[in-house]
Design a protein around this motif. Structure first.
Motif, PDB file in Angstrom:
ATOM      1  N   GLU A 346      47.794  60.671  45.844  1.00  0.00           N
ATOM      2  CA  GLU A 346      46.412  61.134  45.287  1.00  0.00           C
ATOM      3  C   GLU A 346      46.615  61.084  43.831  1.00  0.00           C
ATOM      4  OE1 GLU A 346      48.025  62.626  47.661  1.00  0.00           O
ATOM      5  OE2 GLU A 346      46.797  62.442  49.512  1.00  0.00           O
ATOM      6  N   TYR A 347      45.835  60.378  43.137  1.00  0.00           N
ATOM      7  CA  TYR A 347      45.740  60.139  41.544  1.00  0.00           C
ATOM      8  C   TYR A 347      44.266  59.535  41.279  1.00  0.00           C
ATOM      9  CZ  TYR A 347      46.297  59.197  36.644  1.00  0.00           C
ATOM     10  OH  TYR A 347      46.026  58.940  35.346  1.00  0.00           O
ATOM     11  N   ASP A 348      43.430  60.325  40.840  1.00  0.00           N
ATOM     12  CA  ASP A 348      42.315  59.660  40.233  1.00  0.00           C
ATOM     13  C   ASP A 348      41.395  58.716  41.142  1.00  0.00           C
ATOM     14  OD1 ASP A 348      40.308  59.405  38.382  1.00  0.00           O
ATOM     15  OD2 ASP A 348      41.532  57.927  37.191  1.00  0.00           O
ATOM     16  N   ASP A 349      41.511  59.196  42.393  1.00  0.00           N
ATOM     17  CA  ASP A 349      40.768  58.511  43.392  1.00  0.00           C
ATOM     18  C   ASP A 349      41.462  57.021  43.509  1.00  0.00           C
ATOM     19  OD1 ASP A 349      39.207  60.469  44.249  1.00  0.00           O
ATOM     20  OD2 ASP A 349      37.715  60.133  42.704  1.00  0.00           O
ATOM     21  N   ARG A 350      42.598  56.863  43.145  1.00  0.00           N
ATOM     22  CA  ARG A 350      43.197  55.463  43.379  1.00  0.00           C
ATOM     23  C   ARG A 350      43.968  55.326  44.404  1.00  0.00           C
ATOM     24  NH1 ARG A 350      44.254  53.904  36.979  1.00  0.00           N
ATOM     25  NH2 ARG A 350      42.354  54.813  36.263  1.00  0.00           N
ATOM     26  N   GLU A 351      44.046  54.104  45.096  1.00  0.00           N
ATOM     27  CA  GLU A 351      44.930  54.194  46.583  1.00  0.00           C
ATOM     28  C   GLU A 351      46.338  53.941  46.177  1.00  0.00           C
ATOM     29  OE1 GLU A 351      44.153  50.974  49.577  1.00  0.00           O
ATOM     30  OE2 GLU A 351      42.831  52.482  50.094  1.00  0.00           O
ATOM     31  N   CYS A 352      46.760  53.536  45.163  1.00  0.00           N
ATOM     32  CA  CYS A 352      47.966  52.748  45.098  1.00  0.00           C
ATOM     33  C   CYS A 352      48.851  53.474  43.977  1.00  0.00           C
ATOM     34  CB  CYS A 352      48.231  51.564  45.303  1.00  0.00           C
ATOM     35  SG  CYS A 352      50.163  50.876  45.815  1.00  0.00           S
ATOM     36  N   CYS A 353      48.960  54.720  43.682  1.00  0.00           N
ATOM     37  CA  CYS A 353      49.825  55.318  42.753  1.00  0.00           C
ATOM     38  C   CYS A 353      51.089  55.274  42.908  1.00  0.00           C
ATOM     39  CB  CYS A 353      49.221  56.708  42.463  1.00  0.00           C
ATOM     40  SG  CYS A 353      49.963  57.745  41.021  1.00  0.00           S
TER      41      CYS A 353
END
Length: 353
Positions: A346-353
């Protein structure tokens, strides 16, 4: 007057009853959706649906690798610093910090490629775009020579060097100033890819009836004896000493088009032509055409994994446990509910951190 009133009531009931059932159906479907509690976890589904979320978590050593995916689709990757920092933090509490490797020489990296001019240190992981990245390193040398990318003799002709088993003390002493990076891929997708290449294409690994292993038989052997620890599905923790080597850049094949741009900047390469192209073959076909549709590629692999989960959930749990630490360290997950692999922390609503 009373007759008219009764007729009016009957007419209204006929007209409004479909509306009631539609609204009731919508409400029922909403009620059937898994609820999310204040901690961000989902409650159990109703109506006795199979593969209950909590029961799966109790059977898996790394509960954070099972659950719902991060919201958002087709989003860009996160900064490399987040990946590196997350790996370091998760290593602090990881059991592999003091892990004693029992499948070969202890405290060795399995495959390392070095560029002594640019001081690049690449820990090679099979079935994670290795061919593409070896081509990239060859192109960095501005070489037009052709040869087998995994043969040390060819790599040496272009100014690269490969170590099959590099001791950890050599990493920390001789190559401590090298820019260390690795390329990872969702471990479950990688396992399916290894099955496709080694069993379907190369016709290796047969069962007692002298027939090629089906995927279930393949997973049974991988989870029991790792099939001689073939590098195509050997765990990351057994390949690259993840918690003992200070890696500075982590590339994910799922976001490689974005990651390569940051990687070029990190090693001061300004040539816009220095890119890496994914070169996956169509799953379960006999031709050599490339699958340019990443969605279809991942969907077919996930379909096999979902079928395994549906037919033998206990074996799927074993597979998740085998690769649990690999998935945990890099934020990969398996969505048990939807039957698909997900990529990212989970990072800034991004799916592939």
């Amino acid at each position: 007057m009373r007759v008219l009133t009764i007729e009016l009531i009957l007419l209204l009931s006929v007209v409004l009853s479909p509306v009631y059932f539609i609204l009731h159906g919508i409400q029922t479907r909403d009620e059937e959706k898994p609820k999310v509690n204040s901690s961000g976890q989902t409650d159990d589904p109703i109506n006795g649906q199979p593969y209950r979320h909590n029961s799966v978590r109790r059977d898996i050593r790394y509960p954070d690798i099972v659950g719902y995916p991060v919201q958002g689709v087709n989003t860009t990757t996160c900064p490399n610093a987040i990946r590196v920092e997350t790996l370091k933090k998760r290593c602090e509490n990881s059991p592999i910090r003091n892990y004693k490797y029992g499948d070969g020489p202890r405290e060795h990296l399995r495959h390392v490629v070095l560029d002594h001019d640019k001081k690049l240190f690449y820990c090679l992981i099979g079935k994670a775009s290795t061919k593409s990245w070896l081509k990239y390193l060859v192109n960095l040398k501005h070489s037009n020579q052709k040869g087998h990318l995994r043969h040390n003799n060819f790599l040496q002709t272009v100014g690269l060097e490969m170590y099959r088993n590099m001791p950890l003390d050599l990493v920390n002493e001789t190559y401590k100033d090298y820019f260390k990076f690795l390329v990872v891929r969702h471990p479950l997708q990688r396992t399916v890819s290894g099955y496709y290449e080694m069993v379907i294409l190369h016709k290796r690994y047969k069962n007692e009836r002298n027939k090629l292993l089906n995927f279930t038989e393949f997973v049974e052997r991988v989870t029991s004896n790792m099939l001689d620890l073939n590098m195509h599905w050997r765990r990351y923790i057994n390949l690259c000493l993840l918690c003992k080597v200070d890696y500075e850049y982590i590339v994910k094949t799922e976001t490689m088009d974005e990651d390569i741009k940051g990687f070029n900047r990190a090693i001061s390469v300004n040539d816009e032509e220095m890119t890496v192209k994914l070169s996956h073959q169509n799953p379960f076909t006999d031709n050599d055409e490339e699958d340019t549709t990443q969605y279809n590629h991942h969907y077919k692999y996930d379909k096999m994994l979902y079928e395994l989960q549906r037919k033998d959930p206990d074996l799927m749990k074993k597979l998740l446990n085998v690769y649990g630490e690999d998935m945990h360290l890099f934020g990969y997950k398996w969505d048990w509910w939807r039957g698909r692999s997900t990529c990212g922390m989970e990072y800034d609503d991004r799916e592939c951190c």
